[in-house]
Motif scaffolding. Structure first.
Motif, PDB file in Angstrom:
ATOM      1  N   SER A   7       9.756  12.384 -17.508  1.00  0.00           N
ATOM      2  CA  SER A   7       9.487  12.314 -16.071  1.00  0.00           C
ATOM      3  C   SER A   7       8.948  13.655 -15.592  1.00  0.00           C
ATOM      4  O   SER A   7       8.909  14.632 -16.350  1.00  0.00           O
ATOM      5  CB  SER A   7      10.775  11.985 -15.320  1.00  0.00           C
ATOM      6  N   LYS A   8       8.543  13.744 -14.323  1.00  0.00           N
ATOM      7  CA  LYS A   8       8.018  14.995 -13.781  1.00  0.00           C
ATOM      8  C   LYS A   8       9.085  16.081 -13.779  1.00  0.00           C
ATOM      9  O   LYS A   8       8.774  17.268 -13.792  1.00  0.00           O
ATOM     10  CB  LYS A   8       7.494  14.763 -12.377  1.00  0.00           C
ATOM     11  N   LYS A   9      10.363  15.679 -13.772  1.00  0.00           N
ATOM     12  CA  LYS A   9      11.456  16.645 -13.783  1.00  0.00           C
ATOM     13  C   LYS A   9      11.900  16.993 -15.203  1.00  0.00           C
ATOM     14  O   LYS A   9      12.842  17.753 -15.399  1.00  0.00           O
ATOM     15  CB  LYS A   9      12.640  16.086 -13.002  1.00  0.00           C
ATOM     16  N   GLY A  10      11.205  16.439 -16.176  1.00  0.00           N
ATOM     17  CA  GLY A  10      11.496  16.788 -17.557  1.00  0.00           C
ATOM     18  C   GLY A  10      12.557  15.959 -18.236  1.00  0.00           C
ATOM     19  O   GLY A  10      12.951  16.234 -19.375  1.00  0.00           O
ATOM     20  N   LEU A  66       6.070  19.697 -28.200  1.00  0.00           N
ATOM     21  CA  LEU A  66       6.192  18.542 -27.314  1.00  0.00           C
ATOM     22  C   LEU A  66       6.729  18.957 -25.946  1.00  0.00           C
ATOM     23  O   LEU A  66       6.174  18.588 -24.905  1.00  0.00           O
ATOM     24  CB  LEU A  66       7.129  17.509 -27.950  1.00  0.00           C
ATOM     25  N   GLU A  67       7.809  19.743 -25.929  1.00  0.00           N
ATOM     26  CA  GLU A  67       8.445  20.125 -24.666  1.00  0.00           C
ATOM     27  C   GLU A  67       7.526  20.959 -23.773  1.00  0.00           C
ATOM     28  O   GLU A  67       7.509  20.807 -22.548  1.00  0.00           O
ATOM     29  CB  GLU A  67       9.726  20.905 -24.958  1.00  0.00           C
ATOM     30  N   GLN A  68       6.735  21.813 -24.372  1.00  0.00           N
ATOM     31  CA  GLN A  68       5.890  22.718 -23.610  1.00  0.00           C
ATOM     32  C   GLN A  68       4.643  22.051 -23.028  1.00  0.00           C
ATOM     33  O   GLN A  68       4.195  22.423 -21.947  1.00  0.00           O
ATOM     34  CB  GLN A  68       5.453  23.891 -24.495  1.00  0.00           C
ATOM     35  N   HIS A  69       4.100  21.027 -23.739  1.00  0.00           N
ATOM     36  CA  HIS A  69       2.751  20.594 -23.376  1.00  0.00           C
ATOM     37  C   HIS A  69       2.578  19.118 -23.044  1.00  0.00           C
ATOM     38  O   HIS A  69       1.583  18.759 -22.393  1.00  0.00           O
ATOM     39  CB  HIS A  69       1.781  20.948 -24.509  1.00  0.00           C
ATOM     40  N   TYR A  70       3.478  18.231 -23.458  1.00  0.00           N
ATOM     41  CA  TYR A  70       3.171  16.803 -23.355  1.00  0.00           C
ATOM     42  C   TYR A  70       4.264  16.022 -22.623  1.00  0.00           C
ATOM     43  O   TYR A  70       5.440  16.404 -22.623  1.00  0.00           O
ATOM     44  CB  TYR A  70       2.953  16.209 -24.753  1.00  0.00           C
ATOM     45  N   ARG A  71       3.833  14.908 -22.059  1.00  0.00           N
ATOM     46  CA  ARG A  71       4.765  14.026 -21.348  1.00  0.00           C
ATOM     47  C   ARG A  71       5.036  12.729 -22.111  1.00  0.00           C
ATOM     48  O   ARG A  71       5.853  11.919 -21.685  1.00  0.00           O
ATOM     49  CB  ARG A  71       4.212  13.695 -19.950  1.00  0.00           C
ATOM     50  N   GLN A  72       4.333  12.523 -23.197  1.00  0.00           N
ATOM     51  CA  GLN A  72       4.511  11.274 -23.951  1.00  0.00           C
ATOM     52  C   GLN A  72       4.391  11.550 -25.444  1.00  0.00           C
ATOM     53  O   GLN A  72       3.537  12.337 -25.871  1.00  0.00           O
ATOM     54  CB  GLN A  72       3.466  10.256 -23.520  1.00  0.00           C
ATOM     55  N   ALA A  73       5.235  10.893 -26.217  1.00  0.00           N
ATOM     56  CA  ALA A  73       5.180  11.035 -27.675  1.00  0.00           C
ATOM     57  C   ALA A  73       5.583   9.724 -28.334  1.00  0.00           C
ATOM     58  O   ALA A  73       6.437   8.999 -27.817  1.00  0.00           O
ATOM     59  CB  ALA A  73       6.100  12.147 -28.144  1.00  0.00           C
ATOM     60  N   LEU A  74       4.944   9.432 -29.460  1.00  0.00           N
ATOM     61  CA  LEU A  74       5.310   8.278 -30.269  1.00  0.00           C
ATOM     62  C   LEU A  74       5.635   8.768 -31.671  1.00  0.00           C
ATOM     63  O   LEU A  74       4.783   9.332 -32.351  1.00  0.00           O
ATOM     64  CB  LEU A  74       4.172   7.254 -30.331  1.00  0.00           C
ATOM     65  N   PHE A  75       6.892   8.571 -32.071  1.00  0.00           N
ATOM     66  CA  PHE A  75       7.333   8.957 -33.408  1.00  0.00           C
ATOM     67  C   PHE A  75       7.448   7.704 -34.268  1.00  0.00           C
ATOM     68  O   PHE A  75       8.175   6.761 -33.914  1.00  0.00           O
ATOM     69  CB  PHE A  75       8.697   9.653 -33.348  1.00  0.00           C
ATOM     70  N   LYS A  76       6.751   7.682 -35.394  1.00  0.00           N
ATOM     71  CA  LYS A  76       6.885   6.592 -36.359  1.00  0.00           C
ATOM     72  C   LYS A  76       7.772   7.084 -37.497  1.00  0.00           C
ATOM     73  O   LYS A  76       7.438   8.044 -38.194  1.00  0.00           O
ATOM     74  CB  LYS A  76       5.518   6.173 -36.916  1.00  0.00           C
ATOM     75  N   SER A 123       0.624  12.979 -26.406  1.00  0.00           N
ATOM     76  CA  SER A 123      -0.476  12.769 -25.458  1.00  0.00           C
ATOM     77  C   SER A 123       0.021  12.978 -24.028  1.00  0.00           C
ATOM     78  O   SER A 123       1.214  13.232 -23.805  1.00  0.00           O
ATOM     79  CB  SER A 123      -1.057  11.358 -25.623  1.00  0.00           C
ATOM     80  N   GLN A 124      -0.899  12.853 -23.059  1.00  0.00           N
ATOM     81  CA  GLN A 124      -0.625  13.072 -21.636  1.00  0.00           C
ATOM     82  C   GLN A 124      -0.089  14.486 -21.378  1.00  0.00           C
ATOM     83  O   GLN A 124       1.118  14.722 -21.315  1.00  0.00           O
ATOM     84  CB  GLN A 124       0.353  12.029 -21.083  1.00  0.00           C
ATOM     85  N   LEU A 125      -1.018  15.414 -21.196  1.00  0.00           N
ATOM     86  CA  LEU A 125      -0.659  16.809 -20.969  1.00  0.00           C
ATOM     87  C   LEU A 125       0.161  16.964 -19.687  1.00  0.00           C
ATOM     88  O   LEU A 125      -0.089  16.289 -18.684  1.00  0.00           O
ATOM     89  CB  LEU A 125      -1.922  17.663 -20.857  1.00  0.00           C
ATOM     90  N   ARG A 126       1.128  17.872 -19.715  1.00  0.00           N
ATOM     91  CA  ARG A 126       1.938  18.164 -18.528  1.00  0.00           C
ATOM     92  C   ARG A 126       1.081  18.820 -17.445  1.00  0.00           C
ATOM     93  O   ARG A 126       1.307  18.620 -16.246  1.00  0.00           O
ATOM     94  CB  ARG A 126       3.108  19.077 -18.898  1.00  0.00           C
ATOM     95  N   ARG A 127       0.129  19.621 -17.889  1.00  0.00           N
ATOM     96  CA  ARG A 127      -0.773  20.287 -16.945  1.00  0.00           C
ATOM     97  C   ARG A 127      -2.111  20.496 -17.641  1.00  0.00           C
ATOM     98  O   ARG A 127      -2.167  20.615 -18.869  1.00  0.00           O
ATOM     99  CB  ARG A 127      -0.184  21.617 -16.470  1.00  0.00           C
TER     100      ARG A 127
END
Length: 397
Positions: free
Chosen positions: A101-104, A80-90, A26-30
């Motif tokens: 962060s904004k700097k990746g 994940l790296e290309q599009h999102y700023r947040q992930a939850l892995f179960k 979730s939370q798209l980078r752009r």
């Protein structure tokens, strides 16, 4: 902070080992109308092979894409790296949250694993993977009136179809305990119309191409005649049926698996005695009509329970099966009590599954003492103990 290589390595490990239960991005980078606002990834089973399903949420629409396990880790990390700023892995071991962060740069927060939800099933469309699948006609099921010739289960036989598959699942679990380098000998005591006997033969001889010899025994001559004719019609040349009494059966000197389903009262015990004497590797028993202890149990402290016939009957049945499993464990078997079929269909749904351990039971003496305390509390003299007396005496030393 975690390096890119570290969290990518974690994903590879989770996917490769099958530990990943669910991932939510979730939370798209752009802002990008072509990229889903949220992506949920789950493991699913397709035709017996593990895949990971990407569930994309765009506006009010949800689309799916299934990715083979071999390609999933790389795809998950890149997505994940290309599009999102947040992930939850179960995972099976922990819940892992990844925050960019904004700097990746990635920050990792690890928490104890949450309980597995019903929605996390591996089966696609939640269709149960049965040993005998609907749509694939099994000849014995067609002949017994459970399936049509095109493999569809007849409506009134759905319960029997589920029962057969449940039984075969239980058999499949213990197959590693049966010999793989020679013919397997199986005896089914009190086989009746032999739905499960035919199912067992179908699984082992037809589907798995194992070398087996199966004998079904029952007191009813007409039933045995019917089963013998059907076995011949199906070409099951290593499946034989005989009229006979369990306690008097002496046609085998060595048996690998003993099955006894709904043998009444101490007939179940007689079958267990035979299994032990043969040194059977596997025992599958569904007891029936446990009357023996009902007539014997006495315990003043339990009078609030024993004074009610219905409660006494149910308790007697449970106590009988507890005694059977305990004595089998004294003799070196590892036992389980399993629910055979849904109790709404029959109250006689408890299956005793026992496998013989290689070196016998290391704690036979302790298990014997536990049994004696229980037996004496109820003031009973079980048939099974008397029939196996000398063997129990030797095992419990």
């Amino acid at each position: 902070m975690e390096s890119k290589e570290q969290w990518q390595s974690d994903i590879e490990q989770w996917v490769g080992s099958g530990q990943l239960r669910q991932a939510t991005f979730s939370q798209l980078r752009r802002k990008d109308g072509q990229v889903p606002a949220k992506t949920v990834i789950r493991p699913i089973e397709l035709k017996g092979t593990l895949h990971y399903q990407f569930q994309y949420y765009i506006d009010n629409k949800v689309t799916h894409e299934n990715v083979p396990q071999a390609d999933a880790a790389e795809r998950i990390a890149a997505w994940l790296e290309q599009h999102y700023r947040q992930a939850l892995f179960k995972t099976n071991d922990a819940d892992v949250q990844v925050l960019f962060s904004k700097k990746g740069k990635a920050a990792i927060v690890t928490k104890p694993a949450t309980a597995k939800s019903e929605s996390e099933s591996l089966s696609h469309n939640r269709q149960k993977q049965r040993v005998v699948q609907e749509g694939e006609a099994a000849p014995f099921m067609v002949e017994l009136g459970i399936m049509t010739k095109d493999g569809q289960v007849i409506a009134k036989k759905q319960d029997k179809f589920r029962q057969i598959n449940r039984f075969l699942e239980m058999v499949t679990d213990v197959l590693p305990h049966l010999p793989a380098d020679r013919e397997i000998t199986i005896v089914d005591f009190g086989c009746g119309k032999s739905y499960l006997t035919f199912a067992l033969y179908h699984l082992l001889a037809v589907k798995q191409q194992r070398s087996i010899s199966v004998v079904g025994l029952d007191l009813k001559a007409d039933v045995i005649a019917f089963c013998s004719e059907l076995a011949q019609k199906l070409g099951y040349d290593k499946l034989k049926f005989q009229v006979g009494d369990i306690a008097q059966y002496k046609d085998q000197s060595k048996v690998d698996m003993v099955v006894t389903l709904h043998a009444c009262d101490t007939a179940t015990d007689a079958a267990l005695v035979k299994a032990v004497e043969w040194g059977a590797s596997v025992i599958l028993s569904v007891p029936c009509c446990q009357h023996e202890l009902f007539r014997q149990i006495q315990n003043e402290a339990m009078s609030p329970l024993l004074s009610h016939g219905l409660l006494k009957e149910r308790f007697s049945a449970l106590a009988t099966d507890a005694i059977r499993t305990q004595l089998l464990e004294v003799l070196g078997y590892r036992t389980q009590l399993l629910e055979f079929i849904d109790p709404e269909h029959t109250p006689k749904n408890m299956l005793i599954r026992a496998v013989r351990t290689a070196g016998g039971a290391a704690d036979s003496a302790r298990k014997w003492q536990e049994y004696v305390v229980f037996r004496d509390m109820l003031q009973v003299k079980p048939y099974l103990e008397q029939a196996l007396g000398e063997r129990l005496k030797q095992a419990s030393k």
